[in-house]
Design an enzyme around this catalytic site. Structure first.
Site, PDB file in Angstrom:
ATOM      1  N   LEU A  30       0.813  -1.220   0.000  1.00 48.90           N
ATOM      2  CA  LEU A  30       0.000   0.000   0.000  1.00 48.90           C
ATOM      3  C   LEU A  30       0.846   1.269   0.000  1.00 48.90           C
ATOM      4  CD1 LEU A  30      -2.682  -1.130   2.608  1.00 48.90           C
ATOM      5  CD2 LEU A  30      -2.712  -1.405   0.112  1.00 48.90           C
ATOM      6  N   HIS A  34      -3.483   4.254  -2.275  1.00 48.31           N
ATOM      7  CA  HIS A  34      -4.452   3.352  -1.632  1.00 48.31           C
ATOM      8  C   HIS A  34      -5.012   4.005  -0.363  1.00 48.31           C
ATOM      9  CE1 HIS A  34      -1.574   0.330  -3.513  1.00 48.31           C
ATOM     10  NE2 HIS A  34      -2.719  -0.017  -4.050  1.00 48.31           N
TER      11      HIS A  34
END
Ligand code: PAF
Length: 281
Positions: A30, A34
């Site tokens: 991530l 995100h």
């Protein structure tokens, strides 16, 4: 925050969540892009679920599935800090059990752009996203504009198959020098990382021309292409100036357009896009 693997444990955890559920499907590793989706989901729903699954069916045989970066421990820490309630990190056997034989195919909008250069990619995406939606049963799902064609394809699938989920799209998050955030940026060496700004530079050059009144789609494509080929470490795969809804390449004037491109920097394939004449959602 609960972290679950099996479909049964996901269903049990899902049933414990109250009120509206915002869902962020991811392939992990991530980054702020995100996390901006998680932030939007957190602000707009009672609960937030995130899936982490590097989906093999959306990678072609010569693509970077094996070297796609993964770090589940770091991902779950970040999600805990950002207030996610539920993380589903299924294994490949759970998503695609032996004997799996169902696929979802969206026709027209998967043909150009990424679809033309990554055969089978969107069938992998729509099949896994359909399964994620079916299992998680979210009220809203969050996607990034970075994968502009993916958004168009999933919107078409949701409309065609009557999924009861509202799609929300967040703008591209960029590094200070313009590089769009992507898990694949981690694969670039320092020289490649510098060269990778060429996508932003090429798109910005075309957008500035559009703002100065240039409208010929062919001219805008040429600007993007020539900026890219001037970068020694870049190998251009495609540039496109297309209708933002149908994704058909524009032949004449680009009053409203999705400018998009795919470029190899060394062996890493990067994509980026900008909209002109359209306000981003
Ligand atoms: O955008 C992605 O990360 C993936 O394509 C998705 C939507 C999680 C499906 O694997």
């Amino acid at each position: 925050m609960e972290v679950v693997t099996s479909i049964l444990s996901l269903h049990e955890a899902r049933n414990r969540l109250q009120g509206s559920l915002g869902f962020v499907p991811t392939m992990g590793y991530l980054h702020e892009g995100h996390l901006s989706l998680v932030r939007a989901a957190r602000a707009q729903n009672s609960s937030v679920a995130v899936s982490i699954f590097v989906n093999p069916t959306q990678f072609g045989p010569n693509e970077d599935l094996d070297k796609y970066p993964r770090d589940l421990e770091r991902d779950t820490e970040l999600l805990e800090q950002r207030g996610a309630d539920l993380v589903w990190a299924p294994t490949e056997e759970i998503m695609y059990p032996p004997g799996f034989q169902t696929t979802v195919t969206v026709a027209e909008v998967t043909k150009p752009l990424e679809g033309a250069h990554r055969p089978g990619h969107f069938q992998g995406v729509t099949t896994v996203v359909a399964k994620l939606f079916n299992v998680v049963q979210p009220d809203r799902a969050y996607f990034g504009q970075k994968d502009a064609q993916q958004v168009v394809v999933i919107r078409q699938m949701v409309r065609d198959l009557g999924f009861n989920v509202e799609l929300r799209v967040s703008p591209i998050v960029r590094e200070p020098d313009g590089l769009a955030l992507s898990s694949r940026n981690a694969l670039l060496n320092p020289a490649e990382r510098e060269a990778a700004t060429v996508l932003y530079r090429a798109l910005t050059a075309a957008v500035e021309e559009w703002q100065d009144g240039w409208r010929e789609a062919a001219h805008l494509r040429e600007t993007m292409a020539s900026t890219t080929t001037a970068e020694r470490l870049a190998r251009l795969e495609y540039v496109s100036v297309a209708d933002p809804e149908t994704l058909h390449e524009l032949e004449d004037n680009a009053e409203r357009a999705l400018l998009s491109m795919a470029v190899y920097i060394g062996s890493t394939r990067l994509i980026d896009n900008m909209l002109v004449g359209v306000s981003e959602e």
